[in-house]
Write an enzyme that holds these catalytic residues in place. Structure first.
Site, PDB file in Angstrom:
ATOM      1  N   GLY A 110       0.812  -1.124  -0.026  1.00  0.00           N
ATOM      2  CA  GLY A 110      -0.057   0.421   0.082  1.00  0.00           C
ATOM      3  C   GLY A 110       0.878   0.833   0.077  1.00  0.00           C
ATOM      4  O   GLY A 110       0.525   2.588  -0.207  1.00  0.00           O
ATOM      5  N   LEU A 112       3.506   1.676  -2.530  1.00  0.00           N
ATOM      6  CA  LEU A 112       4.124   2.361  -3.538  1.00  0.00           C
ATOM      7  C   LEU A 112       3.711   3.241  -4.559  1.00  0.00           C
ATOM      8  O   LEU A 112       4.623   3.332  -5.275  1.00  0.00           O
ATOM      9  CB  LEU A 112       4.107   1.028  -4.151  1.00  0.00           C
ATOM     10  N   HIS A 113       1.974   2.923  -4.008  1.00  0.00           N
ATOM     11  CA  HIS A 113       2.180   4.319  -5.175  1.00  0.00           C
ATOM     12  C   HIS A 113       2.380   5.823  -5.320  1.00  0.00           C
ATOM     13  O   HIS A 113       1.764   6.586  -6.301  1.00  0.00           O
ATOM     14  CB  HIS A 113      -0.098   4.432  -5.156  1.00  0.00           C
ATOM     15  N   ARG A 114       3.010   5.739  -4.469  1.00  0.00           N
ATOM     16  CA  ARG A 114       3.416   7.154  -3.597  1.00  0.00           C
ATOM     17  C   ARG A 114       4.877   6.352  -3.075  1.00  0.00           C
ATOM     18  O   ARG A 114       5.746   7.346  -3.615  1.00  0.00           O
ATOM     19  CB  ARG A 114       2.717   8.013  -3.076  1.00  0.00           C
ATOM     20  N   LYS A 127      12.563   0.112   5.670  1.00  0.00           N
ATOM     21  CA  LYS A 127      12.270   1.362   4.594  1.00  0.00           C
ATOM     22  C   LYS A 127      13.979   2.117   4.065  1.00  0.00           C
ATOM     23  O   LYS A 127      14.424   2.681   2.704  1.00  0.00           O
ATOM     24  CB  LYS A 127      11.660   2.294   5.024  1.00  0.00           C
ATOM     25  N   ASP A 171       5.433  11.914   9.294  1.00  0.00           N
ATOM     26  CA  ASP A 171       4.042  12.248   8.629  1.00  0.00           C
ATOM     27  C   ASP A 171       2.813  12.401  10.035  1.00  0.00           C
ATOM     28  O   ASP A 171       2.035  12.117  10.248  1.00  0.00           O
ATOM     29  CB  ASP A 171       3.061  10.908   8.383  1.00  0.00           C
ATOM     30  N   CYS A 212      10.685  29.251  13.750  1.00  0.00           N
ATOM     31  CA  CYS A 212      11.539  27.200  13.761  1.00  0.00           C
ATOM     32  C   CYS A 212       9.797  27.312  14.021  1.00  0.00           C
ATOM     33  O   CYS A 212       8.484  28.047  13.619  1.00  0.00           O
ATOM     34  CB  CYS A 212      12.061  27.524  15.101  1.00  0.00           C
ATOM     35  N   CYS A 229      -2.913  10.058   6.369  1.00  0.00           N
ATOM     36  CA  CYS A 229      -3.118   9.324   4.982  1.00  0.00           C
ATOM     37  C   CYS A 229      -3.259   8.525   4.681  1.00  0.00           C
ATOM     38  O   CYS A 229      -4.662   8.010   4.480  1.00  0.00           O
ATOM     39  CB  CYS A 229      -1.464   9.482   4.476  1.00  0.00           C
ATOM     40  N   CYS A 393     -16.613  -0.138  11.021  1.00  0.00           N
ATOM     41  CA  CYS A 393     -16.266   1.410   9.956  1.00  0.00           C
ATOM     42  C   CYS A 393     -15.245   0.260   8.769  1.00  0.00           C
ATOM     43  O   CYS A 393     -15.281  -0.929   9.022  1.00  0.00           O
ATOM     44  CB  CYS A 393     -15.510   1.979  10.673  1.00  0.00           C
TER      45      CYS A 393
HETATM   46  N1  LIG Z   1       9.566   9.283  14.255  1.00  0.00           N
HETATM   47  C1  LIG Z   1       9.515   8.298  13.349  1.00  0.00           C
HETATM   48  N2  LIG Z   1      11.601   7.653  12.781  1.00  0.00           N
HETATM   49  C2  LIG Z   1      11.086   7.620  11.938  1.00  0.00           C
HETATM   50  N3  LIG Z   1      10.125   7.525  10.938  1.00  0.00           N
HETATM   51  C3  LIG Z   1       9.232   7.878  11.039  1.00  0.00           C
HETATM   52  C4  LIG Z   1       9.110   8.066  12.218  1.00  0.00           C
HETATM   53  N4  LIG Z   1       7.548   8.803  12.382  1.00  0.00           N
HETATM   54  C5  LIG Z   1       7.499   8.420  11.185  1.00  0.00           C
HETATM   55  N5  LIG Z   1       8.099   8.279  10.236  1.00  0.00           N
HETATM   56  C6  LIG Z   1       7.368   7.341   9.184  1.00  0.00           C
HETATM   57  O1  LIG Z   1       7.739   8.348   8.592  1.00  0.00           O
HETATM   58  C7  LIG Z   1       7.429   7.824   6.829  1.00  0.00           C
HETATM   59  C8  LIG Z   1       5.987   8.909   6.598  1.00  0.00           C
HETATM   60  O2  LIG Z   1       5.633   8.088   4.683  1.00  0.00           O
HETATM   61  P1  LIG Z   1       4.304   8.184   5.420  1.00  0.00           P
HETATM   62  O3  LIG Z   1       3.432   9.779   5.252  1.00  0.00           O
HETATM   63  O4  LIG Z   1       4.120   8.228   3.321  1.00  0.00           O
HETATM   64  O5  LIG Z   1       3.257   7.187   5.395  1.00  0.00           O
HETATM   65  P2  LIG Z   1       3.126   5.617   5.943  1.00  0.00           P
HETATM   66  O6  LIG Z   1       3.577   5.830   7.255  1.00  0.00           O
HETATM   67  O7  LIG Z   1       4.260   5.365   5.292  1.00  0.00           O
HETATM   68  O8  LIG Z   1       1.933   4.719   5.584  1.00  0.00           O
HETATM   69  P3  LIG Z   1       0.828   4.964   5.573  1.00  0.00           P
HETATM   70  O9  LIG Z   1       0.385   6.399   6.404  1.00  0.00           O
HETATM   71  O10 LIG Z   1      -0.138   4.817   4.206  1.00  0.00           O
HETATM   72  O11 LIG Z   1       0.338   3.742   6.782  1.00  0.00           O
HETATM   73  C9  LIG Z   1       6.842   5.910   7.188  1.00  0.00           C
HETATM   74  O12 LIG Z   1       7.519   5.602   6.409  1.00  0.00           O
HETATM   75  C10 LIG Z   1       6.990   6.428   9.282  1.00  0.00           C
HETATM   76  O13 LIG Z   1       7.652   5.230   8.604  1.00  0.00           O
HETATM   77 ZN   LIG Z   2      11.063  29.374  17.242  1.00  0.00          ZN
END
Ligand SMILES: Nc1ncnc2c1ncn2[C@@H]1O[C@H](COP(=O)(O)OP(=O)(O)OP(=O)(O)O)[C@@H](O)[C@H]1O
Ligand SMILES: [Zn+2]
Length: 435
Positions: A110, A112-114, A127, A171, A212, A229, A393
């Protein structure tokens, strides 16, 4: 926060050791190991460098000097997902000497589309490793350092101190504050991006006299108002656009071509024009971390501060007690015994096209209060009591909130399906789509 017992820590330790073994064997198999630190800077570009980066070298204002700055610089990308994937590809291809990639997650179909740095063959691989392999395939001389853990208060300073600039490609709000604070404390510029649905944002924080993240957002938003997302969706190209712009901003800062005026870029794929930029004020005197009298002088507990953690997946709320919930298998028994009931599906109507149980009644949770009469009418016509109302849901979070909403409207005893359609697809009907 509850503290961990020695047994908990022992178990965690064993699991981590096990995991390290798996990862080491994956690395050995992949025949592609990270280049060993220390990373050496150079005094001049080599002939192969000149050949490879020729199109950039002939650019007015770029030339050999900027390329050499890139070669001798190090950038840390936190998150190898939708934003980090394109950012890492362009920074690695474009000639950044040392690229750190932090991500605790593994490649899933899920993504790979982005997350275009990963491939079908890399499903299940961390990753950060998958990203390293993709970068090495383009530029084997890029010194990639994968970090296969989640960045948090315990490790952020130690990792970030070795880099010139940080790209926030994560994210979640907790990591946004964490990276901001660490970058302010260590004096590193932070290129921050976000993307959701059709929209994205981009800002360079903590650069020259600019603000900041805390200057703009002194307090975190309530966790329930933060879109994810996985709940709201995202068009794959959107993080692609923002991630590439993050790479661009990082290259501009490192080469010295960034104008330095703080600004906030908003990208809306469905608007015309698609891009808007707003000027930002300089940093705020009263900012808690970068202001004149900072009250934050070291990293804090960001999960506590934000009320939500870094892992935005599988957030399972426990609103209802066990007696107010049924398993997918128990609900299947209701169907098999033909008991009169209503199955209330509270997902957005659009998601019914993806999959549904045909006998369900769809009232999206956002409309439940004003459309409650539709459910009440059916219950009346078919003499169905509250205890024979089941709510479903996608994952079993909204369905719990909906049960509470039904109670407010006098429908007592309704239950939700634990784990939603996901559990249904796992435990009862494996042909049911998961998304
Ligand atoms: N504190 C963190 N340390 C390391 N990696 C992080 C941290 N917070 C988020 N990430 C990584 O940042 C990436 C954000 O990717 P993205 O927003 O495309 O969503 P995703 O988590 O891969 O997928 P989905 O939201 O569909 O489950 C993810 O691979 C996630 O594991
Ligand atoms: Zn500041």
């Amino acid at each position: 926060m509850q503290s961990k017992t020695i047994e908990d820590l022992q178990l965690e330790n064993d699991a981590l050791r096990q995991r390290i073994k798996v990862l080491e064997s994956q690395l050995a198999e992949s025949n592609d190991t990270p280049l060993q630190d220390p990373f050496e800077t150079v005094a001049a570009l080599t002939n192969p460098d000149i050949r490879r980066f020729g199109r950039q070298l002939i650019l007015p204002r770029w030339g050999k000097a900027s390329q050499l700055k890139l070669r001798n610089s190090s950038v840390l990308i936190v998150g190898a997902g939708g934003l980090g994937a394109p950012a890492a590809l362009y920074l690695g291809a474009g000639g950044i000497g040392r690229l750190g990639i932090v991500d605790h997650d593994e490649v899933d179909i899920g993504n790979l589309h982005r997350q275009v740095i990963h491939t079908e063959a890399k499903q299940g691989m961390p990753k950060a490793l998958s990203a390293m392999k993709a970068i090495h395939a383009i530029n084997s001389s890029c010194h990639v350092v994968p970090y296969l853990f989640s960045m948090d208060s315990s490790n952020a300073m130690d990792v970030i101190k070795d880099y010139d600039l940080v790209v926030d490609a994560t994210d979640n709000v907790a990591t946004r504050y964490l990276l901001n604070d660490a970058c302010v404390l260590l004096g590193k510029p932070l290129v921050s991006g976000s993307a959701l649905r059709y929209d994205g944002q981009l800002t360079v924080y903590n650069y020259q006299q600019g603000p900041c993240y805390r200057c703009l957002h002194p307090v975190p938003p309530p966790p329930e108002t933060v879109g994810r997302c996985s709940d709201n969706g995202v068009l794959g190209v959107v993080p692609g656009v923002i991630g590439i712009l993050q790479a661009l901003e990082a290259m501009k800062v490192i080469s010295g071509l960034h104008p330095g005026e703080p600004s906030f870029l908003i990208f809306s794929a469905l608007s015309n024009p698609m891009f808007r930029t707003m000027k930002l004020r300089s940093k705020k005197k009263e900012c808690a971390i970068c202001g004149d009298n900072p009250t934050i002088t070291k990293l804090i507990d960001y999960v506590e501060f934000c009320g939500a953690g870094a892992d935005d997946k599988n957030i399972t709320q426990s609103v209802l007690g066990p007696n107010e919930r049924v398993s997918a298998t128990e609900y299947n028994h209701v169907l098999e015994t033909n008991r009169a009931h209503v199955l209330l599906d509270v997902r957005p109507a659009l998601q019914l096209d993806i999959c549904n149980l045909p006998h369900s009644l769809n009232i999206p949770i956002d409309e439940l209060d004003k459309r409650i009469g539709e459910l009440q009418d059916i219950m009346k016509q078919q003499s169905i009591e509250g205890k024979d109302v089941y709510v479903v849901c996608r994952l079993g979070n909204d369905s719990q909130l909906a049960v509470r909403m039904l109670e407010k409207h006098g429908i007592q005893g309704a239950r939700d399906l634990t784990g939603g359609y996901y559990q249904w697809a796992t435990d009862v009907d494996t042909s049911f789509p998961i998304y």
